[in-house]
Design an enzyme around this catalytic site. Sequence first.
Site, PDB file in Angstrom:
ATOM      1  N   ILE A  11       0.726  -1.240  -0.193  1.00 56.24           N
ATOM      2  CA  ILE A  11      -0.025   0.078  -0.060  1.00 56.24           C
ATOM      3  C   ILE A  11       0.904   1.129  -0.069  1.00 56.24           C
ATOM      4  CG2 ILE A  11      -1.724   1.278   1.264  1.00 56.24           C
ATOM      5  CD1 ILE A  11      -2.953  -1.208   2.209  1.00 56.24           C
ATOM      6  N   ASP A  30      11.597   2.797   5.755  1.00 54.89           N
ATOM      7  CA  ASP A  30      11.326   1.234   5.855  1.00 54.89           C
ATOM      8  C   ASP A  30      12.272   0.354   6.239  1.00 54.89           C
ATOM      9  OD1 ASP A  30      10.265  -1.436   4.914  1.00 54.89           O
ATOM     10  OD2 ASP A  30       8.654  -0.358   4.000  1.00 54.89           O
ATOM     11  N   ASN A  31      11.913  -0.641   7.157  1.00 56.43           N
ATOM     12  CA  ASN A  31      13.011  -1.631   7.506  1.00 56.43           C
ATOM     13  C   ASN A  31      13.087  -2.872   6.455  1.00 56.43           C
ATOM     14  OD1 ASN A  31      10.817  -3.501   8.001  1.00 56.43           O
ATOM     15  ND2 ASN A  31      10.997  -3.336  10.255  1.00 56.43           N
ATOM     16  N   LEU A  32      12.423  -2.884   5.321  1.00 59.08           N
ATOM     17  CA  LEU A  32      12.633  -3.866   4.209  1.00 59.08           C
ATOM     18  C   LEU A  32      12.300  -5.216   4.947  1.00 59.08           C
ATOM     19  CD1 LEU A  32      15.693  -2.534   2.099  1.00 59.08           C
ATOM     20  CD2 LEU A  32      13.052  -2.071   1.887  1.00 59.08           C
ATOM     21  N   TYR A 149      -4.321  -7.602  15.697  1.00 63.72           N
ATOM     22  CA  TYR A 149      -4.105  -6.683  14.694  1.00 63.72           C
ATOM     23  C   TYR A 149      -4.998  -5.482  14.961  1.00 63.72           C
ATOM     24  CZ  TYR A 149      -4.286  -4.416  10.270  1.00 63.72           C
ATOM     25  OH  TYR A 149      -4.546  -3.596   9.104  1.00 63.72           O
ATOM     26  N   LYS A 153      -4.604  -1.432  16.137  1.00 68.86           N
ATOM     27  CA  LYS A 153      -4.952  -0.144  15.190  1.00 68.86           C
ATOM     28  C   LYS A 153      -5.866   0.732  16.101  1.00 68.86           C
ATOM     29  CE  LYS A 153      -2.735  -0.982  11.125  1.00 68.86           C
ATOM     30  NZ  LYS A 153      -1.958   0.106  10.464  1.00 68.86           N
ATOM     31  N   LEU A 198      -6.640 -13.535  -0.896  1.00 67.00           N
ATOM     32  CA  LEU A 198      -7.382 -14.350  -1.811  1.00 67.00           C
ATOM     33  C   LEU A 198      -6.977 -14.003  -3.341  1.00 67.00           C
ATOM     34  CD1 LEU A 198      -9.512 -16.040  -2.306  1.00 67.00           C
ATOM     35  CD2 LEU A 198     -11.145 -14.254  -2.410  1.00 67.00           C
ATOM     36  N   ARG A 229     -17.455  -9.323   0.589  1.00 63.89           N
ATOM     37  CA  ARG A 229     -16.329  -8.344   1.047  1.00 63.89           C
ATOM     38  C   ARG A 229     -16.306  -7.168   0.319  1.00 63.89           C
ATOM     39  NH1 ARG A 229     -17.072 -11.181   4.589  1.00 63.89           N
ATOM     40  NH2 ARG A 229     -15.772 -12.307   5.770  1.00 63.89           N
ATOM     41  N   ARG A 290     -15.597 -21.380   8.029  1.00 64.47           N
ATOM     42  CA  ARG A 290     -14.523 -21.139   9.207  1.00 64.47           C
ATOM     43  C   ARG A 290     -15.139 -20.330  10.085  1.00 64.47           C
ATOM     44  NH1 ARG A 290      -9.761 -18.745   5.572  1.00 64.47           N
ATOM     45  NH2 ARG A 290     -11.268 -17.210   5.092  1.00 64.47           N
TER      46      ARG A 290
END
Length: 332
Positions: A11, A30-32, A149, A153, A198, A229, A290
Amino acid sequence: MILVTGGAGYIGSHNVIALIESGYDVVIFDNLELGHLETVETLKSIQTKGKVVDFIKGDLQNFEDINSVFKTHKIDAVIHFAAYSQVGESVKNPQKYYFNNVYGTLNLLRAMLENNVKKIVFSSTAATYGEPVYVPIDEKHPQNPINTYGKTKLMIESILDDYDKAYGLKSVRLRYFNVAGADSLNRVGEWHEPETHLIPNVLKSTFGGGKKFQMFGTDYDTKDGTCVRDYINIEDLAKAHILALGYLEQGGETNYFNLGTTEGNSVKEVFSTCEEVTEREIPVDVMARREGDPATLIAQNTKAKEILGWIPEKSLKDSIKTAYAWECKLNK
């Protein structure tokens, strides 16, 4: 100059392109670990209008790493993507997520305050809402995340509220639904190892191996029995960040917005569209439901349209076409 944390990732990289093309200078931090140096090199090579793209490798869990960026660059605002985002992993290893996502963000905010930078666009998620009480989901929907997660946030959203009240640090939180697609010019795209989403996984199967995909549940109360979704195109998503940045630059107050299409597509529709785009039949095994998969997750995006002027333009098929072009490039 805009600081983009996580700018070498999926993103983040698309947003760097949108920033460059909107006339901003950018520094990528960025730490890559999840991003790619090849992506950084691509971003540097597509500079337009004389814009600068700089890259600094560092980790938000090290305060000096991020603080040094503010000392060496004139940062006007931050767009913050750097985070771990795998739901299953977050439940199995919550410490990893709290340290990286929350503590890392606290270091970023500390550096911002020490260097008098008071504007941030934050990459949040629909996972902060948890199990839907109603759909479509608007910004007034209760926030009750069901995994670590989502909790990290939501914690950061709460921290940003406190930092606004105490320090005048203004933020826009963008709550994404399901992000899909790749750059229309095939410069960057989704590149995770391992891949868990997906659409890219379905597309990867067309390059050999004969892998069968598992479709979990065909007896939901939806249009075709499979989960629905809201798939938001990555380039539409990037435009929202540019608009959010402009909103803050024009003196906008701290705010939060859903990013989705309001339409929703079922798992069967995703598979069918992938087959249409690739012109291949993709084998599927139908499995039982699921646990914890809501039948429908769709965004209400009226607030983003009215306040930011954001309108998603691209369809699911548009997203799958660009995603497939990117997978073809990766598999050359």
